[in-house]
Design an enzyme around this catalytic site. Structure first.
Site, PDB file in Angstrom:
ATOM      1  N   LYS A  52      40.749  36.814  36.840  1.00 29.92           N
ATOM      2  CA  LYS A  52      41.752  37.716  37.377  1.00 29.92           C
ATOM      3  C   LYS A  52      41.090  39.076  37.510  1.00 29.92           C
ATOM      4  CE  LYS A  52      46.213  39.507  35.870  1.00 29.92           C
ATOM      5  NZ  LYS A  52      47.337  39.188  34.983  1.00 29.92           N
ATOM      6  N   ASP A 146      58.253  37.860  30.865  1.00 27.81           N
ATOM      7  CA  ASP A 146      58.137  37.419  32.253  1.00 27.81           C
ATOM      8  C   ASP A 146      58.031  35.900  32.336  1.00 27.81           C
ATOM      9  OD1 ASP A 146      58.163  37.889  34.924  1.00 27.81           O
ATOM     10  OD2 ASP A 146      56.063  38.467  35.096  1.00 27.81           O
TER      11      ASP A 146
END
Lengths: 526, 337
Positions: A52, A146
């Site tokens: 990422k 989340d």
């Protein structure tokens, strides 16, 4: 049979900390400020990894969030949590090297091959592993904040891992700017546990006081709610309410009674299926997560004991029934890119796009669902929003979002979203007085924070003034003093305006209260 | 009937004592001998540390009791438990390490008869700070020791010790360690050291001005590492704009070399760095007693600077920034050779 646990840690493989040791193969996800790549790590037998790559120069005003995420990732260790092998900077980007999850996210799997949802047996496997992760996380004092199918990943062996800690928070992470001393040791009068969410220094502007003072169970239960929504997402192929136009009345109707049986009537209206295809155990499990009262939602640990998870199959079941025949993550990502346009929401491995800008959020990933704006209406979770625990407040802010964005830009200089709150409460109906009260508290808190910051600014101006004045010549002093005076009076006016707004709100609240009292006084007699 | 066989609940003092005994045991055992007995003792130790944590922080169904916390803290610091715990952390598993870190963090804030006895203990055991700081050189320990360190320097006396120790110089390297999580942790500690205790910091900066800012400039502000430059310029602004450091600020903005560095940062392509650099740069321009060599730089680069500032826009509207910018440009425009 095993050596001591300590040696396990020491023996872990050290991944190289330079970009030249990795070879990027393909892009597999993208968000606002991050791209996710499939890559191989050359020195370690070319093992596949996911990288990422976060653009540190964009939007993150404070690198503390990034630091916290990196720290969280390095200190968590659980089979159902996607951890980072390592992280290092490459010029302006942060590379987080993680295990490559060949199956990709469940959001991507569903949208590609299971648009009407997965079978209950598959759902059970996925949710059980997710709960294991959540239970560990909560035990560690972390909130994920989340939970959604886009953040649940599967590897080629059917092992499920929870990912993306970009907005997670820890109740143990102390914040230096807050005198958090007392909140750990002394007991506050109205909370039943000290495990409070005290991470309050970052951006307190729109954080409701009841969130700050909420006890442990309360804040963790926000994850349970999202978990319930995720269950629905997996069952139906999309989150509830995704077909509805943004409609306030509908919104209020549904959120008041949010039970499984309602879903077919309201939430998935017009779509086939019906709740008949789901077992009572499943419906019961989901319903318990979606209780309006956070205290009545079960903990992750308790949920694991729910009958729905009895006789749950293993990872090989997912390999056979979900992953089998599925195109690769890379391929699926490319397809999404083609159909939705390069910059739309194809972040299956989830780029880190939870930025501060509400405008961005609105277009890209308002909530956990990566759906269009219709989809967000129910979702109680705002990326970055620290008060997601409080659904009432969040919801009201939510459906006034359009206005909020407009106004927010006007007050951007003071850096607050105060008007989102103000606006929201302007719109509240009489039948939702409790929401107003909460909102009022939130607004008051916001105002006092704003007042504080204005005062601080004033102090700084004065200080600069004395500094410049102290060394300068006469007319310079006069000049800068004049400017400062102007600045101060400007600030005062700003403060005054905020105070007026606050007063109006209070008046409004009084009105509503009166209204309520008179109506309740009337009703028993009539 | 079950109640009959229930062991008597242990007091916080019992738990601390047992923890200490176990720590002494593991401190003496040179290498993990992997015997069954060791493993059993280790499980017991980890369990005890977790219990200490739940007394201090409470659990999901119980609030911490201040009386119990005080007893625990008092017993803990009565003897050298903290030293033993810090020494033994590498022998613990990951979960126990995290628990121990949280216990140590919490103890720093526990009042016993409205006194922070942790501070008194550390005052007599400052060498523990050396151990914690050196933790940044050990990938496995860095985040645990770093978190403890940050809690310990909440005590002014400890911060003062660290600031004046030879370790201070090492932070310039720790901040740039390749492991991002560790480097970021060291940066957070460094920032805390340089901003928390105003008077101590001001004293440190004026005494160590020469080497500190020489290193700060060359190692941090001119680092090849983007994140280092960005953090350093932000922290520099925070330090110089602090009222208590006004003497240091005046000295800093009178140096031609410093101005050169800030001008370079102002020209960076990164918006975040530019903005932070501007907040320091403006101090050079606002200085009403500019030395001649500073004035001459401003004069020589006048048109370039004005053009740069004129084109310098930030994404969101910021009246304060615009006002500052206008003032700086006015200052520069008015300068004559």
């Amino acid at each position: 049979m095993k050596t001591s646990m300590a040696s396990n840690i020491v023996e872990r493989v050290q991944y190289p900390l330079d970009s030249s040791s990795y070879k990027i193969i393909d892009e597999i996800g993208a968000g606002n400020s991050a791209v996710v790549y499939k890559a191989i790590c050359i020195p370690i037998n070319s093992i596949p990894v996911a990288i990422k790559s976060i653009d540190l120069d964009r939007s993150r005003p404070d690198l503390d969030d990034v630091r916290r995420e990196a720290k969280t990732l390095s200190l968590l260790s659980h089979p159902n949590i996607l951890k980072a092998h390592c992280s290092f900077t490459v010029d302006r980007r942060l590379w987080v090297v993680m295990p490559f999850m060949a199956g990709g996210s469940l959001q991507s799997i569903i949208s590609h091959s299971f648009q009407n949802g997965l079978t209950e047996q598959s759902i059970a496997v996925i949710l059980k592993d997710t709960l294991n992760a959540l239970s560990y996380l909560h035990g560690q004092g972390h909130l994920h904040r989340d939970i959604k199918s886009g953040n649940i990943l599967v590897d080629s062996n059917g092992l499920v891992k929870l990912a993306d800690f970009g907005v997670s928070a820890s109740i143990y992470e102390s914040n230096n700017s807050v005198g958090a001393c007392s909140s750990y040791s002394s007991s506050s009068s109205n909370s039943s546990s000290s495990l409070m969410f005290t991470d309050f220094a970052g951006t307190p502007y729109w954080m409701a006081p009841e969130v700050i003072h909420s006890h442990n169970g309360y804040s963790f239960k926000a994850d349970i709610w999202s978990f319930g929504i995720t269950a629905l997402e997996l069952a139906h192929g999309r989150p509830p309410l995704s077909h509805l136009p943004p409609s306030k009345s509908m919104m209020l109707n549904i959120t008041k009674r949010f039970r499984f049986s309602d879903f077919d009537k309201y939430i998935y209206k017009g779509h086939s299926g019906g709740s008949n295809k789901f077992s009572k155990a499943f419906k019961d499990m989901v319903a318990s997560c979606l209780n309006q009262d956070p205290a009545k939602r079960p903990s992750a640990e308790k949920l694991l004991k729910h009958s729905f998870f009895k006789n749950c199959k293993g990872p090989e079941f997912l390999v056979k029934n979900v992953l089998n025949g599925l195109p690769s993550v890379e391929k699926r990502y490319k397809e999404i890119k083609v159909t939705m346009g390069a910059d739309s929401n194809g972040n299956d491995d989830d780029g880190d796009d939870d930025e501060n800008s509400v405008v961005n959020v609105k277009q890209r990933r308002i909530s956990g669902w990566n759906f269009n704006e219709d989809g967000l209406k129910l979702e109680p979770v705002f990326p970055k929003d620290p008060c997601r625990e409080d659904h009432d407040v969040v919801k009201q802010v939510r459906f006034e979002e359009e206005n909020a964005i407009q106004v927010e830009e006007d007050v951007a200089s003071s850096g607050t979203v105060i008007d989102a709150n103000l606006n929201a409460s302007d719109e509240v109906d009489i039948d939702d007085v409790s929401g107003v009260v909460k909102n009022r508290e939130a607004t008051l808190a916001t105002l006092s924070v704003l007042k504080g910051s204005l005062e601080q600014e004033l102090g700084q101006v004065k200080f600069l003034m004395s500094l410049i004045g102290g060394n300068g010549e006469e007319n310079h002093v006069a000049e800068s003093e004049e400017k400062t005076v102007k600045e101060i009076s400007k600030l005062r006016m700003e403060l005054e305006t905020e105070r007026k707004k606050n007063l109006q709100l209070e008046l409004q609240l009084e009105n509503i209260k009166l209204h309520l009292i008179s109506s309740t006084a009337n009703s028993p007699t009539s | 009937m079950k109640g009959l066989f229930k062991p008597k609940p242990r007091t916080p003092i019992d738990i601390v004592r047992q923890t200490r005994d176990l720590l002494i045991f593991f401190d003496r055992s040179t290498e993990t001998r992997d015997s069954k007995r060791d493993e059993k003792q280790m499980v017991e130790l980890c369990k005890n540390i977790r219990e200490l944590k739940s007394i201090l922080y409470g659990s999901s169904d119980s609030e911490p009791v201040s009386e119990a916390c005080a007893q625990l803290t008092q017993e803990f610091f009565k003897e050298d438990t903290l030293r033993l715990l810090i020494k033994c952390i590498p022998k613990l598993n990951l979960e126990a390490r995290k628990d121990a870190t949280q216990v140590v963090a919490n103890l720093q804030r526990q009042p016993v008869q409205s006194k922070l006895i942790a501070s008194d203990y550390l005052e007599k055991n400052m060498d523990l700070m050396d151990v914690l700081i050196a933790g940044y050189e050990n990938t496995d320990m860095a985040l645990h020791y770093g978190a403890m360190l940050r809690e310990c320097i909440r005590h002014q006396i400890v911060a003062k010790y660290v600031l004046n120790s030879p370790h201070m110089k090492k932070f310039f390297d720790y901040i740039q360690l390749p492991n991002f999580d560790i480097a970021a942790d060291a940066a957070a500690t460094f920032k805390e050291l340089m901003t928390r205790h105003k008077s101590t910091v001001a004293e440190f900066l004026s005494k160590n001005y020469e080497w500190f800012f020489a290193d700060y400039n060359s190692k941090l502000l001119e680092s090849s590492n983007y994140i280092t430059r960005r953090l350093a310029v932000k922290l520099l602004g925070d330090m110089l704009l602090d009222r208590s450091n006004s003497g240091v600020m005046t000295r800093y903005v009178s140096s031609r070399e410093n101005l050169r560095i800030l001008m370079n940062l102002l020209r960076e392509s990164s918006k975040s760095i530019q903005i932070e650099a501007f907040h320091v740069f403006k101090l050079f321009a606002a200085n009403q007693n500019k030395p001649p060599d500073i004035i001459s730089i401003f004069v020589a680069n006048k048109s370039k600077m004005l053009r740069l500032l004129d084109e310098f826009k930030i994404d969101k509207e910021d009246a304060q920034f615009e006002a500052d910018k206008a003032q700086v440009m006015e200052e520069i425009a008015a300068l004559e050779a």
